[in-house]
Write an enzyme that holds these catalytic residues in place. Structure first.
Site, PDB file in Angstrom:
ATOM      1  N   THR A   1      64.917  50.413  36.420  1.00  0.00           N
ATOM      2  CA  THR A   1      64.384  49.125  35.970  1.00  0.00           C
ATOM      3  C   THR A   1      65.146  47.989  36.633  1.00  0.00           C
ATOM      4  O   THR A   1      66.357  48.077  36.837  1.00  0.00           O
ATOM      5  CB  THR A   1      64.462  48.918  34.439  1.00  0.00           C
ATOM      6  OG1 THR A   1      64.188  47.543  34.150  1.00  0.00           O
ATOM      7  CG2 THR A   1      65.805  49.243  33.848  1.00  0.00           C
TER       8      THR A   1
ATOM      9  N   ASP B   1      65.634  45.375  35.122  1.00  0.00           N
ATOM     10  CA  ASP B   1      66.300  44.650  34.028  1.00  0.00           C
ATOM     11  C   ASP B   1      67.736  45.117  33.786  1.00  0.00           C
ATOM     12  O   ASP B   1      68.520  44.403  33.155  1.00  0.00           O
ATOM     13  CB  ASP B   1      65.516  44.829  32.719  1.00  0.00           C
ATOM     14  CG  ASP B   1      64.062  44.423  32.845  1.00  0.00           C
ATOM     15  OD1 ASP B   1      63.760  43.583  33.704  1.00  0.00           O
ATOM     16  OD2 ASP B   1      63.229  44.952  32.082  1.00  0.00           O
TER      17      ASP B   1
ATOM     18  N   ARG C   1      66.931  16.404  42.099  1.00  0.00           N
ATOM     19  CA  ARG C   1      66.114  16.919  40.997  1.00  0.00           C
ATOM     20  C   ARG C   1      66.838  18.038  40.244  1.00  0.00           C
ATOM     21  O   ARG C   1      67.769  18.652  40.759  1.00  0.00           O
ATOM     22  CB  ARG C   1      64.833  17.553  41.558  1.00  0.00           C
ATOM     23  CG  ARG C   1      63.780  16.557  41.925  1.00  0.00           C
ATOM     24  CD  ARG C   1      62.643  17.279  42.617  1.00  0.00           C
ATOM     25  NE  ARG C   1      61.556  16.368  42.884  1.00  0.00           N
ATOM     26  CZ  ARG C   1      60.579  16.599  43.743  1.00  0.00           C
ATOM     27  NH1 ARG C   1      60.567  17.717  44.435  1.00  0.00           N
ATOM     28  NH2 ARG C   1      59.621  15.723  43.922  1.00  0.00           N
TER      29      ARG C   1
HETATM   30  O1  F6P Z   1      60.840  45.746  32.772  1.00  0.00           O
HETATM   31  C1  F6P Z   1      60.588  45.192  34.025  1.00  0.00           C
HETATM   32  C2  F6P Z   1      59.787  43.921  33.898  1.00  0.00           C
HETATM   33  O2  F6P Z   1      59.590  43.414  35.204  1.00  0.00           O
HETATM   34  C3  F6P Z   1      60.389  42.878  32.971  1.00  0.00           C
HETATM   35  O3  F6P Z   1      61.468  42.194  33.559  1.00  0.00           O
HETATM   36  C4  F6P Z   1      59.185  42.039  32.683  1.00  0.00           C
HETATM   37  O4  F6P Z   1      59.298  41.376  31.437  1.00  0.00           O
HETATM   38  C5  F6P Z   1      58.075  43.043  32.626  1.00  0.00           C
HETATM   39  O5  F6P Z   1      58.522  44.183  33.330  1.00  0.00           O
HETATM   40  C6  F6P Z   1      56.772  42.579  33.217  1.00  0.00           C
HETATM   41  O6  F6P Z   1      55.835  43.562  32.995  1.00  0.00           O
HETATM   42  P1  F6P Z   1      54.381  43.569  33.656  1.00  0.00           P
HETATM   43  O7  F6P Z   1      54.547  44.108  35.053  1.00  0.00           O
HETATM   44  O8  F6P Z   1      53.622  44.450  32.781  1.00  0.00           O
HETATM   45  O9  F6P Z   1      53.900  42.162  33.673  1.00  0.00           O
END
Ligand code: F6P
Length: 360
Positions: free
Chosen positions: A138, A140, A175
């Protein structure tokens, strides 16, 4: 070990192909094993054409490619799958069908490359008899039991490059530039990219912020003669006196989609008298070629996962700890998701550099 399956669950992340390549090469060269790929997450186990053979030729040239040659599906929860029954859309548990499909494929092991949701399902499928090994994927970086997930470094690199670009135009126009980045309920992307890009304010889910505090930082910079500011906002950040912002509600299949807090923060700053622009980086963070670090990590994860499979060590996940690849229990991994430790060195370092987290 004679037959190995590979499945990439949930959203994509840079490095998925590098894991697949390493797993296929290791399985074939080291163990003389047959490898099959399952398309579109768990969907491939239930749909016609969902299974493909993976040989050396199939993984040639995919190391630097983003996405996944197997396809991804983040609606693929085996316990909540939307299907049409009697003309109506209903959500059903298909975990038994998936177990049967895995048995029919005669797999000695199934590598599941996924984030928290996919790994949770993987552990539950193990409890029902599937020979599962997890690989932490991930952008994240929010998976417990490992220091880093593959995909994270690429996302941080992309976000840092965006901050660098925003910096030059922010400075030219005097900005405030607000950049909203991904990360769900973990602020790692915002924190790492924010520090690496020299941001002035970083808002993360782990530290609820006060609007006044953000404005105070921008104002202080102007008073000191720095007429621009860079504010990095994690999509999961929330004000002390408010809630997270979602762009779409969730249901049994989809998790709620975070997004929009950057715009709200930007409007607040603008209303306070500072010209502001907002950029939402979005899926750019998930795309493109993986960084060398992610290729390196993904390759090591893929090979290590095959070695675990050969040892029959199921219900485990490969993980990076102190630079070494080890394996950890899937159950422990999913029990506690990883979050930014607000008392640890990265946050202390950022504060010491004068970066505001909007809480003081
Ligand atoms: O978990 C990975 C991620 O990219 C998150 O950071 C984000 O909130 C989510 O998936 C977005 O998901 P989708 O691709 O379903 O919009």
């Amino acid at each position: 070990m004679k037959r190995l399956g590979i499945l990439t669950g949930g959203g994509d992340a840079p490095g998925l192909n590098a894991v697949i390549r390493a797993a296929v090469k290791t399985a074939i060269y080291e163990y003389g094993c047959e490898v099959i790929g399952i398309r579109d997450g768990y969907d491939g186990l239930m749909e016609k054409g969902g299974i493909i053979p993976l040989g050396i030729e199939d993984v040639r040239g995919i190391l630097p490619r983003g996405g996944t040659i197997l396809g991804a599906a983040n609606r693929g929860n085996p316990y909540a799958r939307k299907v049409i029954r009697d003309g109506k859309e209903v959500t059903i548990d298909v975990s038994e069908e998936i177990i049967q499909a895995i048995k029919q494929l005669d797999l000695d092991a199934l590598l599941v490359l996924g984030g928290d949701g996919t790994l949770r399902s993987a552990h539950e499928l193990y409890l029902k008899g599937a020979p599962i090994i997890g690989v932490p994927k991930t952008i994240d970086n929010d998976i417990g039991g490992t220091e880093v997930t593959f995909g994270f470094d690429t996302a941080v690199t992309t976000a840092t490059e965006a901050i660098d670009k925003l910096h030059t135009t922010a400075e030219a126009h005097h900005r405030v530039m607000v950049l909203e980045v991904m990360g769900r309920n973990a602020g790692f992307i915002a924190l790492h990219a924010g520090v690496s890009g020299g941001s002035d304010v970083i808002l993360i889910p782990e530290i609820p912020f006060k609007y006044n505090s953000v404005i105070a930082k921008v104002r202080q910079r102007v008073e000191r003669g720095y007429l621009f500011s860079i504010v990095v906002v994690s999509e999961g950040a929330k004000p002390l006196s408010g809630e997270q912002v979602f762009s779409r509600e969730g249901d049994e299949v989809y998790v709620p989609r975070l997004g929009g807090i950057g715009q709200i923060v930007g409007e607040y700053i603008e209303k306070s008298g500072f010209e502001t622009r907002v950029t939402v980086l979005g899926h750019v963070q998930r795309g493109g070629t993986p960084t060398p670090f992610d290729r390196w990590l993904a390759t090591r994860y893929g090979a290590a996962a095959v070695r675990l499979a050969a040892q029959g060590k199921f219900d485990r996940m490969v993980s990076l700890q102190a630079g070494t690849i080890v394996d950890v229990s899937l159950e422990e991994t999913i029990a506690v998701p990883k979050r930014v430790d607000i008392n640890d060195d990265p946050v202390i370092t950022a504060r010491g550099m004068g970066i505001s987290f909007g809480d003081e």
